[in-house]
Structure formats: C-alpha cells, structure tokens
Design an enzyme around this catalytic site. Structure first.
Site, short mmCIF file in Angstrom:
data_model
loop_
_atom_site.label_atom_id
_atom_site.label_comp_id
_atom_site.label_asym_id
_atom_site.label_seq_id
_atom_site.Cartn_x
_atom_site.Cartn_y
_atom_site.Cartn_z
N CYS A 63 0.82 -1.21 0.00
CA CYS A 63 0.00 0.00 0.00
C CYS A 63 0.86 1.26 0.00
O CYS A 63 1.86 1.33 0.71
CB CYS A 63 -0.90 -0.02 1.24
SG CYS A 63 -2.00 1.39 1.34
N HIS A 66 -8.78 -4.20 -2.20
CA HIS A 66 -7.83 -3.38 -1.42
C HIS A 66 -8.34 -1.93 -1.32
O HIS A 66 -8.37 -1.35 -0.23
CB HIS A 66 -6.45 -3.43 -2.11
CG HIS A 66 -5.40 -2.60 -1.46
ND1 HIS A 66 -4.24 -3.12 -0.92
CD2 HIS A 66 -5.32 -1.25 -1.24
CE1 HIS A 66 -3.50 -2.14 -0.41
NE2 HIS A 66 -4.14 -0.98 -0.61
N GLU A 67 -8.78 -1.36 -2.45
CA GLU A 67 -9.20 0.05 -2.44
C GLU A 67 -10.53 0.24 -1.71
O GLU A 67 -10.70 1.23 -0.99
CB GLU A 67 -9.29 0.60 -3.88
CG GLU A 67 -8.00 0.53 -4.71
CD GLU A 67 -6.78 1.10 -4.00
OE1 GLU A 67 -6.93 1.96 -3.10
OE2 GLU A 67 -5.65 0.66 -4.33
N HIS A 96 -10.05 0.43 1.94
CA HIS A 96 -9.64 1.77 2.40
C HIS A 96 -10.84 2.62 2.77
O HIS A 96 -10.81 3.39 3.73
CB HIS A 96 -8.86 2.50 1.28
CG HIS A 96 -7.38 2.25 1.29
ND1 HIS A 96 -6.58 2.56 2.36
CD2 HIS A 96 -6.56 1.72 0.34
CE1 HIS A 96 -5.33 2.25 2.08
NE2 HIS A 96 -5.28 1.73 0.86
ZN LIG Z 1 -3.66 1.03 -0.10
#
Ligand SMILES: [Zn+2]
Ligand SMILES: [Zn+2]
Length: 382
Positions: free
Chosen positions: A320, A367-368, A371
């Site tokens: 990241c 992953h995004e 967030h």
């Molecule tokens: Zn990230």
C-alpha cells in the site's frame, strides 16, 4: 355611573368629530391595494413575454423580502393582470408546479398553480387566496422551491384536502375544494404569502468546508499528498469510515479531487488509490484495470462490494502507498460483484475477476474498497 357613561359618549363623539374634520382637512389616501412605485418597477421591467427572476432564499436581502407578509391585490386591475402574465411565463419557463408573487419579489397575494387534478394540467391563478378549511389527514411530500437553488428536497406535511376561497382575475369570488397533490401545491404557494419558506435542508453528501479547502488548495494538475500510517494524524484519517459523494459532472470540487488523486497515483508505481489516502474520507477510488486492453486507470464513485465468490486465494505481494516498507500475503475473494456510480450519475454493476500476478484486478478493487471502510491490507495478512 350613568352620568359618567353619558359624559364619556359625549367626549367620544366630540373627539371623533374633531378627528374626522382633521382628516377632511388633510386627506391622506392610504390604500394598500395600490401597487407601489417599487412594485411597479419590478412588474413592468419587461414585457409579458419575459419571465421574472426568482429571489434566492440563501441571500439575506432576498430572504427578508420572502419572509414578509403579503398584501391583497385589486381585481380587475391592469397591473394585477400584467403581474399574472409575467408570473405565468415564469412558471412555464421553469416547468414548476406553483409560483407565488413573493418568490419573484412582489409581496402580494397572487399565486398560480399547475392543476394536476384537471384535464390537461392547466395553470390557474388564485387572487387573494385563503384556506378556509382543511382535513386533519396529511401526506408528507418531498418539496423543492424555486427560491432555494440546488437545495436538497425538504420533507413537508400537507393537508390532503383544503377549501380555498379566492378571486379570479375579473374579480369573481370562488370557493373550491382541492385535494391531494394539487392541494399540496396550493399550500406551498400560500405559505409564501404568509412569509414562509421551505426549511433550508442541507445535502448530506455536500462537501464540507474543510474538504473543499483541502481539495481546492492547489490546481487540479497538482498531486495531493499521500497520507502515511507512520504519521499519527494521517493514520486517524486512514482508519475512518468514508461516505458517498454525489455524482455530478458539474461539481468542480469532485472533479478536482478525482484529478488530484490521479496525479498523486501517477507519482508512484501504484495500481490504485482511495480518497482517504489523500485525506478525504469519501468513496472515490482509482483502479488500474489489468483485465482490460491497454490496462487503463479508471475512477469509481461510491463503489460497493455486493457479492463475493465462495473461493478465496492467498494473494502474495499485497502492499500500500500509505503503508511504507511492508508487503504481505492477504486473503482475497477470487471474484467480486461490485456496484458504483460514474461522474454523470450512471449506476453500474459489474463482476470483477483476477487474482493472478499478471491480472489481479479483483484484489485491487478489494484493497481500495477496504480503504473506504478504514481497513488496511495489513489487517488481512496471513
Ligand atoms: Zn492502499
Ligand atoms: Zn416556493
């Protein structure tokens, strides 16, 4: 007592007589039905093919006019007819369901309603209208007002049935029972005559002042700073839940955020970025579409994972931009179903696959979107 009453009456008559005489000597004509010079200058500013300009309730000077009690008008009367004709042009120009004279700056009891309860939905004028009776039952409507530009609709309770007493333009008195939607339009318009306005409701998704300052601090070709978990203040933002944005291709703040996020991503070798990583807790992500020809970067507003595959994989090499110096093996779904919005408001649904070294698009999305929920890949390392 009796004597006192007679004396009082005598004094009263003497006073009244004196007063009348005085008024006869100094005649002051004060008929509030006459239009003032200021009113006439607005009404006759253009010919009857020209619509009026609406006041803006968010402007203090306009608000003061909107909150004034309106007065009756004379009918039949040339100025009233002229005012009506320009109001009619205005309601048609903006395709509204009602218009009240105060909304265009004239504090007079004149409204035009689109009659949804009549064949052809005609526009009808109500001169000096009054609601004389109403039902107890109400219905909640989502209303907007021409004096509240770009405002979020307000929830307003309106009586289902009303009796309205009013005059026609040629001065005939009418009493009419009006129901449902059309009754709601009449109530909105008559509220304006009493100096009422819709409550100013804020769009819950509007950018905050702090967000606007952060996004607009630099031009749209300047990268935003990428937040790091090694900075305590940054880590608090990275761990916060984000909220949706309102898709709008005319929203300069949203467009600037999108561009500056991309500039930040371009400075790295990253394959995706989420708005919290640049300090904005909003549901906006950029993803490199490794599954598409040319592997383009694409932006997604309000992305949500709505379906997941049974199968999961251990993905090697997750990392990241906000977590320096760490890579790891994370558990991810092989395929996901996602929903998102495009800038123009189009809503899309899509199935995304790819967990291999050459195409790990499904992992990037997971992953995004993590967030946006305050989750970092280090939470998923196995
Ligand atoms: Zn990230
Ligand atoms: Zn209104």
């Amino acid at each position: 007592m009796k004597y006192g009453s007679i004396l009082f009456l005598l004094l009263f008559f003497a006073f009244t007589f004196y007063h009348c005489k005085k008024e006869n000597e100094l005649p002051i004509v004060k008929d509030t039905l006459f239009y003032t010079v200021a009113e006439k200058s607005i009404i006759y500013a253009s010919d009857t093919t020209q619509p009026f300009v609406f006041l803006n309730a968010t402007n203090p000077a306009d608000l003061a006019i909107l909150q004034k009690q309106s007065r009756n008008v004379k009918v039949p009367n040339d100025t009233t007819t002229y005012l009506y004709l320009r109001m009619l042009k205005t309601i048609k120009t903006h395709s509204l369901t009602s218009i009240a004279a105060p909304e265009i700056g004239i504090n007079r009891n004149l409204i035009i309603i689109k009659r949804k309860d009549k064949q052809g939905e005609p526009y009808e004028v109500f001169v000096n209208p009054k609601i004389t009776q109403h039902s107890n039952a109400t219905t909640t409507y989502q209303e907007t007002c021409a004096t509240l530009p770009n405002q979020y609709p307000a929830s307003i309770d309106r009586y289902n049935l009303i009796f309205v007493e009013y005059y026609t333009l040629d001065g005939k008195k009418q009493v009419e029972m009006i129901e449902t939607e059309t009754a709601a339009f009449v109530q909105h318009a008559i509220t304006h005559l009493g100096g009422g306005i819709l409550p100013l409701t804020q769009d819950p998704l509007a950018f905050t002042g702090l967000e606007i300052d952060t996004i607009m601090a630099k031009p749209d070709d300047v990268a935003m700073r990428i937040l790091l978990t090694t900075n305590y203040q940054d880590s608090l933002i990275l761990r916060k839940q984000s909220i949706d944005v309102r898709p709008d291709s005319n929203d300069i703040v949203l467009k600037t955020l999108i561009k500056r996020m991309k500039k930040a991503l371009d400075q790295t070798s990253g394959v995706g970025i989420a708005a919290p990583q640049v300090g904005i807790n909003r549901n906006v992500i950029w993803v490199k579409r490794l599954d598409r020809p040319g592997q383009p970067f694409e932006v997604y507003l309000n992305p949500k994972i709505v379906m997941t595959s049974q199968n999961t994989v251990l993905f090697n090499g997750d990392g990241c931009l906000s977590v320096p110096g760490i890579t790891g093996r994370t558990r991810r779904y092989s395929a996901i179903g996602i929903e998102y919005d495009l800038l123009d408001g189009t809503h899309k649904t899509e199935v995304v696959q790819g967990t291999t070294v050459s195409n790990f698009t499904s992992v990037i999305f997971q992953h995004e979107i993590d967030h946006l929920n305050g989750i970092l890949f280090i939470d998923r390392i196995e």
